[in-house]
Design a protein around this motif. Structure first.
Motif, mmCIF file in Angstrom:
data_model
loop_
_atom_site.group_PDB
_atom_site.id
_atom_site.type_symbol
_atom_site.label_atom_id
_atom_site.label_comp_id
_atom_site.label_asym_id
_atom_site.label_seq_id
_atom_site.Cartn_x
_atom_site.Cartn_y
_atom_site.Cartn_z
ATOM 1 N N ARG A 1 -6.722 6.870 4.163
ATOM 2 C CA ARG A 1 -6.388 8.012 4.275
ATOM 3 C C ARG A 1 -5.781 8.837 3.347
ATOM 4 O O ARG A 1 -6.126 9.940 3.261
ATOM 5 C CB ARG A 1 -5.431 7.615 5.390
ATOM 6 N N ASN A 2 -5.897 8.527 1.919
ATOM 7 C CA ASN A 2 -4.979 8.538 1.025
ATOM 8 C C ASN A 2 -6.849 8.819 -0.021
ATOM 9 O O ASN A 2 -6.364 8.871 -0.783
ATOM 10 C CB ASN A 2 -3.839 8.299 0.297
ATOM 11 N N ARG A 3 -7.606 8.520 0.034
ATOM 12 C CA ARG A 3 -8.821 8.295 -0.377
ATOM 13 C C ARG A 3 -8.780 6.911 -1.426
ATOM 14 O O ARG A 3 -8.870 7.644 -2.626
ATOM 15 C CB ARG A 3 -9.047 9.949 -1.288
ATOM 16 N N TRP A 4 -8.253 6.116 -1.135
ATOM 17 C CA TRP A 4 -8.083 4.791 -2.444
ATOM 18 C C TRP A 4 -7.150 5.233 -3.024
ATOM 19 O O TRP A 4 -7.392 4.431 -4.253
ATOM 20 C CB TRP A 4 -9.818 4.698 -1.876
ATOM 21 N N LYS A 5 -5.970 6.031 -2.988
ATOM 22 C CA LYS A 5 -5.120 5.645 -4.193
ATOM 23 C C LYS A 5 -4.142 4.878 -3.992
ATOM 24 O O LYS A 5 -3.928 4.504 -3.115
ATOM 25 C CB LYS A 5 -4.102 7.764 -4.164
ATOM 26 N N GLU A 6 -3.967 4.685 -5.658
ATOM 27 C CA GLU A 6 -2.449 3.277 -5.279
ATOM 28 C C GLU A 6 -1.845 3.037 -4.182
ATOM 29 O O GLU A 6 -1.246 4.640 -4.554
ATOM 30 C CB GLU A 6 -2.477 3.025 -6.504
ATOM 31 N N LEU A 7 -1.359 2.559 -3.272
ATOM 32 C CA LEU A 7 -0.067 2.808 -2.615
ATOM 33 C C LEU A 7 1.673 2.202 -3.498
ATOM 34 O O LEU A 7 1.512 1.436 -4.265
ATOM 35 C CB LEU A 7 -0.245 1.708 -1.584
ATOM 36 N N GLY A 8 2.364 2.735 -3.225
ATOM 37 C CA GLY A 8 3.392 3.168 -3.957
ATOM 38 C C GLY A 8 3.917 1.661 -3.653
ATOM 39 O O GLY A 8 3.851 1.399 -2.468
#
Length: 135
Positions: free
Chosen positions: A68-75
């Motif tokens: 859902r976050n366009r494959w940005k790293e999760l915190g």
């Protein structure tokens, strides 16, 4: 990697988590979900199965969020929250097994295995997510 991300991105952002929850509910709350087809494994194998199931749930929560976050790293906070949610779901399952009284047993060891699997998968995600994430 882009082909895999594009393929996975076509599905609704909640799909893998919901499917995993439904499978876990079926496997843990039905009196005998596999019937005579249940494999007989080594003693304590059910704890390994619990760790795998709830580790997989944690992984699907994080995968759906990352998609859902366009494959940005999760915190780190979200990663820990994912493992915590999965672990709490494992506790809920054990309480439901106790309350439903359908032949399934309440076991603290199952809850521990659920949490171990959840946090182990979260830790692995944190370490390796740079391999597939966009920065």
């Amino acid at each position: 990697m882009d082909k895999i991300r594009n393929l996975l991105s076509r599905f609704p952002g909640w799909l893998f988590t919901v499917l995993t929850i439904l499978i876990i509910l079926w496997l843990t709350l039905m009196p005998d979900p596999l019937g005579d087809d249940a494999p007989s494994l080594f003693p304590g194998a059910d704890k390994l199965v619990h760790a795998i199931m709830f580790g997989f749930l944690t992984t699907m929560i994080m995968l759906d969020r990352q998609r859902r976050n366009r494959w940005k790293e999760l915190g780190g906070k979200f990663i820990i929250a994912s493992a915590l949610i999965s672990s709490l779901f494992g506790i809920l399952i054990e309480v439901l097994q106790l309350e439903m009284d359908m032949g399934r047993g309440f076991e603290v060891a199952d809850m521990v295995a659920d949490a171990v699997g959840s946090f182990l998968c979260a830790w692995c995600w944190k370490i390796f997510q740079g391999s597939w994430s966009k920065r």
